[in-house]
Design an enzyme around this catalytic site. Structure first.
Site, PDB file in Angstrom:
ATOM      1  N   ASP A  68      49.821  22.601  41.730  1.00  0.00           N
ATOM      2  CA  ASP A  68      50.343  21.754  40.671  1.00  0.00           C
ATOM      3  C   ASP A  68      50.645  20.355  41.218  1.00  0.00           C
ATOM      4  O   ASP A  68      51.060  20.196  42.369  1.00  0.00           O
ATOM      5  CB  ASP A  68      51.623  22.397  40.111  1.00  0.00           C
ATOM      6  CG  ASP A  68      52.033  21.819  38.781  1.00  0.00           C
ATOM      7  OD1 ASP A  68      51.188  21.737  37.885  1.00  0.00           O
ATOM      8  OD2 ASP A  68      53.222  21.450  38.640  1.00  0.00           O
ATOM      9  N   GLU A  99      45.176  20.443  40.455  1.00  0.00           N
ATOM     10  CA  GLU A  99      45.669  20.034  39.138  1.00  0.00           C
ATOM     11  C   GLU A  99      45.742  18.511  39.146  1.00  0.00           C
ATOM     12  O   GLU A  99      46.627  17.912  39.754  1.00  0.00           O
ATOM     13  CB  GLU A  99      47.042  20.663  38.867  1.00  0.00           C
ATOM     14  CG  GLU A  99      47.572  20.428  37.457  1.00  0.00           C
ATOM     15  CD  GLU A  99      48.344  19.121  37.330  1.00  0.00           C
ATOM     16  OE1 GLU A  99      47.828  18.197  36.655  1.00  0.00           O
ATOM     17  OE2 GLU A  99      49.436  19.021  37.897  1.00  0.00           O
ATOM     18  N   ASP A 147      51.700  24.216  29.576  1.00  0.00           N
ATOM     19  CA  ASP A 147      52.522  23.088  29.123  1.00  0.00           C
ATOM     20  C   ASP A 147      52.076  22.534  27.772  1.00  0.00           C
ATOM     21  O   ASP A 147      52.752  21.667  27.213  1.00  0.00           O
ATOM     22  CB  ASP A 147      52.483  21.955  30.146  1.00  0.00           C
ATOM     23  CG  ASP A 147      53.400  22.203  31.336  1.00  0.00           C
ATOM     24  OD1 ASP A 147      54.362  22.981  31.186  1.00  0.00           O
ATOM     25  OD2 ASP A 147      53.157  21.617  32.410  1.00  0.00           O
TER      26      ASP A 147
END
Length: 490
Positions: A289, A336, A389
């Site tokens: 991430d 990401e 998200d």
């Protein structure tokens, strides 16, 4: 190799323990196998924080013991059937219920475990994982001793500062609680290995996820304060976040302490190498991430109440990433790379030969050259309609103005009658070697099935329904997988 998979966190599996557990995986594994999926993608499996987020854990290494299968403990003779029944009466997602009963179950299991001869692999597990387990077990025991306070607020400065005499004192004082925490991690490890064996038997690969930063109130920062940008009394100097943008006038103030990369380098990046090595034992593929922070990261002075006043710093860069990637050749890494990304981040990603991410919900600004449009994907990316998200695709579609929906219809050739399924077809038809669907979109779930809204409380509650794995969904997904040449051929 063209392939597809499904994003569904274990806590979102339908079950009766407040959250989904490793005891609830079999039916979903069957669904993955029967629809010829190659991947199962999870969110981080480390312990969650006080708002149940898996992205700010108290340890970068420990497993989330809420995922432990209660019935397996009954089979092992560690927990009574009565205790197990009390722990498995929840209706839907209920973290409070799960946390309360999980502690009861595991303490009963430990009490029985401590009375018997310990299996040989217990000592082997503790020894092999001592580099993180010793600190984490003591950290948890101390948190309990000091009534759950953050480690900087513990009432004994000596243990806050980790003086040798304080470490020795509390290790003796809290021996039982420390051993209990180590037992819980052992049980998690045993069950996780059994879970991985099931996946391998069904030729399914597991995609894991780690946040680039760790929480300040974590065993990692307490035990390795020299690796973070802290003051002499171990308060953060700078914290992480992202600056204001179109979505947030104040930016996002995450509050994680920043790494002291010079100190990390002097230590030969040992903490990071151990972290990804642990991930290589847990997963086949790893999503990192906020990958952009390796190129450049945003630093906010500790004490600021918004992310407005911060500055960009140069990240650790290619040499570190090459070392990291080369240390785990068996692990495929996904970068990401979403958000406001400069070209230098994309260049770093490509130099490391890592696949980035594409999100279809970001594609419809009217620009036919938008890189997030399925027809514009290249092969070397991992593509989604949305992530944890984002809103579900049905919820996102309903939030659009009619003229925006018209853009989607024009650029993707959909009718909008079954928007999630129609866009899944466009995703599957794309050039991307790997596409990942969310179960919410397969089930055509609305906004109430959304997993997370960044920057808000009360999230992470999504729990799938058993009907989401229906025969009708199975037939549709199997047909799509075969038609687009994504059937599992591992």
């Amino acid at each position: 190799m063209r392939a597809s998979g499904i994003l569904l966190h274990i806590t979102s599996l339908p079950g009766n323990c407040g959250v989904g557990t490793l005891g609830d995986v079999d039916r979903f594994i069957d669904f993955l196998r029967e629809t010829k999926q190659t991947y199962w993608q999870l969110l981080p499996i480390t312990p969650t924080d006080f708002v149940n987020s898996p992205y700010a854990p108290p340890s970068a290494f420990a497993g989330n013991t809420l995922l432990i299968d209660v019935n397996d403990l009954v089979k092992r003779g560690l927990v009574s059937e009565e205790t197990a029944m009390c722990a498995c009466k929840a209706q839907g997602n209920d973290y409070g219920y799960a946390i309360y009963h999980n502690d009861i179950v595991l303490r009963e299991a430990y009490s029985n475990f401590a009375k018997a001869d310990r299996p040989l692999d217990y000592a082997e597990f503790c020894s092999a994982n001592s580099y993180w387990l010793d600190d984490y077990a003591m950290f948890c025991a101390l948190k309990r001793h000091f009534n759950g306070k953050s480690w900087l607020e513990w009432d004994d400065e000596a243990i806050r500062m980790r003086t040798p005499s304080a470490i020795s004192k509390y290790r003796d004082m809290l021996e039982y609680e420390i051993d209990y925490v180590e037992f819980c991690q052992y049980i998690f490890d045993v069950q996780w290995k059994a879970f991985r064996d099931k996946l391998k038997a069904n030729r399914i690969q597991l995609i894991g996820d780690i946040p680039i930063y760790v929480a300040y109130d974590s065993a990692d920062v307490w035990a390795h304060s020299e690796l973070f940008e802290l003051t002499r009394d171990r308060r953060p100097l700078w914290v992480a976040g992202v600056p204001p943008d179109y979505f947030s006038a104040d930016g996002q103030l995450w509050g994680n302490p920043l790494y002291d990369w010079e100190a990390m380098k002097k230590n030969k990046y040992d903490w990071w190498l151990r972290r990804v090595s642990k991930c290589s034992e847990m997963f086949d593929v790893l999503r990192i991430d906020h990958f952009r922070a390796f190129d450049s990261y945003y630093a906010i002075k500790y004490g600021e109440v918004t992310a407005r006043r911060g500055s960009w710093r140069k990240g650790v860069g290619y040499d570190f990433l090459k070392l990291l990637i080369d240390s785990v050749p068996e692990l495929t890494i996904i970068a990401e790379d979403l958000g406001d990304i400069p070209q230098s981040v994309l260049d770093l990603r490509d130099k490391c030969n890592l696949a980035g991410m594409k999100i279809v919900q970001f594609a419809y600004d009217g620009n036919e050259a938008n890189s997030f449009l399925p027809q514009n994907f290249n092969e070397h990316c991992v593509a989604y309609l949305g992530t944890h998200d984002n809103d579900t695709t049905v919820g996102w579609w309903k939030s659009l103005e009619p003229w925006q929906q018209d853009i989607v219809r024009r650029l993707s050739g959909v009718k909008g009658e079954h928007i999630a399924l129609e866009l899944m077809e466009r995703l599957a038809e794309s050039k991307s070697n790997t596409v990942i669907y969310s179960l919410q979109d397969i089930a055509e779930g609305d906004t109430e099935q959304r997993m997370n809204i960044p920057g808000t409380l009360g999230c992470w509650k999504y729990m799938a329904k058993r009907g989401d794995f229906s025969a009708e969904k199975y037939k549709w997904l199997l047909a799509l997988t075969e038609r687009t040449n994504r059937a599992n051929n591992i």
